[in-house]
Write a protein that holds these residues in place. Sequence first.
Motif, PDB file in Angstrom:
ATOM      1  N   SER A 155       0.839  -1.208   0.000  1.00 39.43           N
ATOM      2  CA  SER A 155       0.000   0.000   0.000  1.00 39.43           C
ATOM      3  C   SER A 155       0.865   1.245   0.000  1.00 39.43           C
ATOM      4  O   SER A 155       0.563   2.238  -0.685  1.00 39.43           O
ATOM      5  N   ARG A 156       1.945   1.210   0.769  1.00 41.86           N
ATOM      6  CA  ARG A 156       2.870   2.349   0.788  1.00 41.86           C
ATOM      7  C   ARG A 156       3.544   2.524  -0.567  1.00 41.86           C
ATOM      8  O   ARG A 156       3.691   3.649  -1.062  1.00 41.86           O
ATOM      9  N   TRP A 157       3.961   1.419  -1.169  1.00 42.94           N
ATOM     10  CA  TRP A 157       4.597   1.506  -2.485  1.00 42.94           C
ATOM     11  C   TRP A 157       3.642   2.092  -3.518  1.00 42.94           C
ATOM     12  O   TRP A 157       4.044   2.904  -4.364  1.00 42.94           O
ATOM     13  N   GLN A 158       2.385   1.681  -3.455  1.00 43.68           N
ATOM     14  CA  GLN A 158       1.423   2.186  -4.441  1.00 43.68           C
ATOM     15  C   GLN A 158       1.206   3.684  -4.272  1.00 43.68           C
ATOM     16  O   GLN A 158       1.196   4.439  -5.257  1.00 43.68           O
ATOM     17  N   PHE A 159       1.034   4.122  -3.027  1.00 43.83           N
ATOM     18  CA  PHE A 159       0.826   5.557  -2.822  1.00 43.83           C
ATOM     19  C   PHE A 159       2.085   6.335  -3.190  1.00 43.83           C
ATOM     20  O   PHE A 159       2.008   7.418  -3.789  1.00 43.83           O
ATOM     21  N   ALA A 160       3.249   5.793  -2.848  1.00 41.30           N
ATOM     22  CA  ALA A 160       4.498   6.478  -3.194  1.00 41.30           C
ATOM     23  C   ALA A 160       4.654   6.592  -4.707  1.00 41.30           C
ATOM     24  O   ALA A 160       5.058   7.648  -5.215  1.00 41.30           O
ATOM     25  N   ALA A 161       4.327   5.530  -5.421  1.00 39.47           N
ATOM     26  CA  ALA A 161       4.481   5.552  -6.879  1.00 39.47           C
ATOM     27  C   ALA A 161       3.561   6.586  -7.511  1.00 39.47           C
ATOM     28  O   ALA A 161       3.991   7.399  -8.347  1.00 39.47           O
ATOM     29  N   THR A 162       2.280   6.585  -7.115  1.00 44.35           N
ATOM     30  CA  THR A 162       1.347   7.540  -7.717  1.00 44.35           C
ATOM     31  C   THR A 162       1.674   8.970  -7.307  1.00 44.35           C
ATOM     32  O   THR A 162       1.563   9.904  -8.116  1.00 44.35           O
ATOM     33  N   ALA A 163       2.094   9.162  -6.048  1.00 44.75           N
ATOM     34  CA  ALA A 163       2.414  10.513  -5.586  1.00 44.75           C
ATOM     35  C   ALA A 163       3.646  11.067  -6.293  1.00 44.75           C
ATOM     36  O   ALA A 163       3.666  12.232  -6.716  1.00 44.75           O
ATOM     37  N   MET A 164       4.669  10.249  -6.449  1.00 42.60           N
ATOM     38  CA  MET A 164       5.909  10.758  -7.048  1.00 42.60           C
ATOM     39  C   MET A 164       5.776  10.923  -8.557  1.00 42.60           C
ATOM     40  O   MET A 164       6.384  11.820  -9.148  1.00 42.60           O
ATOM     41  N   TYR A 165       4.948  10.088  -9.192  1.00 42.73           N
ATOM     42  CA  TYR A 165       4.629  10.335 -10.599  1.00 42.73           C
ATOM     43  C   TYR A 165       3.873  11.653 -10.733  1.00 42.73           C
ATOM     44  O   TYR A 165       4.174  12.480 -11.603  1.00 42.73           O
TER      45      TYR A 165
END
Length: 530
Positions: free
Chosen positions: A9-19
């Motif tokens: 869940s953290r990886w998914q939010f990090a990926a979408t946020a940093m994109y």
Amino acid sequence: MDMLVVDLSRWQFAATAMYHFIFVPLTLGLSFMMAIMESVYVMTGREIWRKATLFWGTLFGVNFAMGVATGIVMEFQFGMNWSYYSHYVGDVFGAPLAIEGLMAFFLEATFVGLFFFGWDRMSKLGHLVVTWLVAFGANFSALWILIANGWMQNPVGAKFNPDTMRMEITDFAAVLFNTVAQAKFVHTVSAGYVSGAMFVLAISALFLVKGKHVELAKRSAVVAASFGLASALSVVVLGDESGYVATEHQKMKIAAIEASFHTEAAPAPWTVLAIPGADGEPIWSFSIPWMGGIITTRSLNEELEGIHELVDRAEDRIRTGVIAYEALQQIRADGTDTAARAVFDEHWADLGYGLLLKRYRADIENATDAEIAMAAADTVPDVWPLFWTFRIMMGLGFFFIAFFGLWFYRASRGWIDTNKPLLWLTVLLLPTPWIAIESGWFIAEFGRQPWVVEGVLPTFYAASSLNVLDLVLSLSFFVLLYTVLLVIMVILMVRIIKAGPKEKLFTPDDEDDFVITTLPATPATKELVS
């Protein structure tokens, strides 16, 4: 909670946020540079400035559309991947997000439409006002997002209600004027201005080195050099303020960034470089005396607390949090228990620390000393990624001052296109502001761990009860989708840059002029537009 679910869940939010944050800084920076260029056009009446505004405005439009597309997904994730977070703090966190959506986003989107469709339909002054409102709208949108994020870093103006089991706002003004939020806002938007300036300067340098659109490129480079120098200076100054505020409210984050495992006597040194040993602590370091105290505490008589001492303090707060948790259970069993409410009111501020024990056992009131020690150790983020990322960000910040200072000096002497190696170097340096910005967000969010809301709600406790397969599939989908969107944006921008500046954007009676800004004017694209 399955920690693999939490990590995914953290990886998914990090990926979408940093994109998403690839697009946001350029929107912030380009919007003000467009407004500056159009202001010069209105004051001078010279068509070259109108062409410049149109050209950079077209690139702004593509970037703005991608920013909107990638940003919408982030808000849905709060309910999808972080449902308990949404329940626990939604009354507080949702308020600035709602204001951002209702006021800032619609304000910005409305005036973006007027910017593109208002040419030749509005007076020069009227359109200039619209362009400035686009710029202010973009920044106003960022303000509310950063107020929400600032509250996660420093949760002021709210209190946990044992009857509703939620955090509730007690002082909206405190949330709005949160010192962490205000420091983050000015630092973040200044970094966006640096990105916009570097983008304009790099594309202008490319035109100059190829001998194309020289007059437009020279004028754009002058604006970018001036705007970039002022922004770079602001980033460093305001970044210092952001660090000072973090020292007051997020001591563990600062200790990790400085790899300060033991409390440093005042005035604390600043560690420039260090080599970690097998136990994680540095075995060699190069430090500048006194500088750490000046940077972090702005004094020569305040010590810089170390990780081990902060862990000891966290252990004490965990024990107090267990008392608050026990009182909360009594209130839930009997809402009229005034004695339990009095105990809870005294200790509720440490409830979040007590919840750290939920990682090890459900009945945290029976936690052992060993479990409490493990929970206290969890308050330490991963030190060395933070240590090096911060130095990359800071080094780039000072580099931008020198770089834009050099360009400003050369522009003031009229030496815009006389040094081809510098022009090529400028083109190659285009990605560097984004490296600094993404590094800054990594420090802000990764350095807050293990908290999703500092001291209030542990990250593992905030995630939804999803299964691993769903998260793997959704993470893969979002990474693939966002990568495709990024590639599309780059292709569109390259095509617009190759086509060069136009005399006009488009008119509603001429489909060719509409598609010429992005696609070849073929029968197929005309049918697509219609």
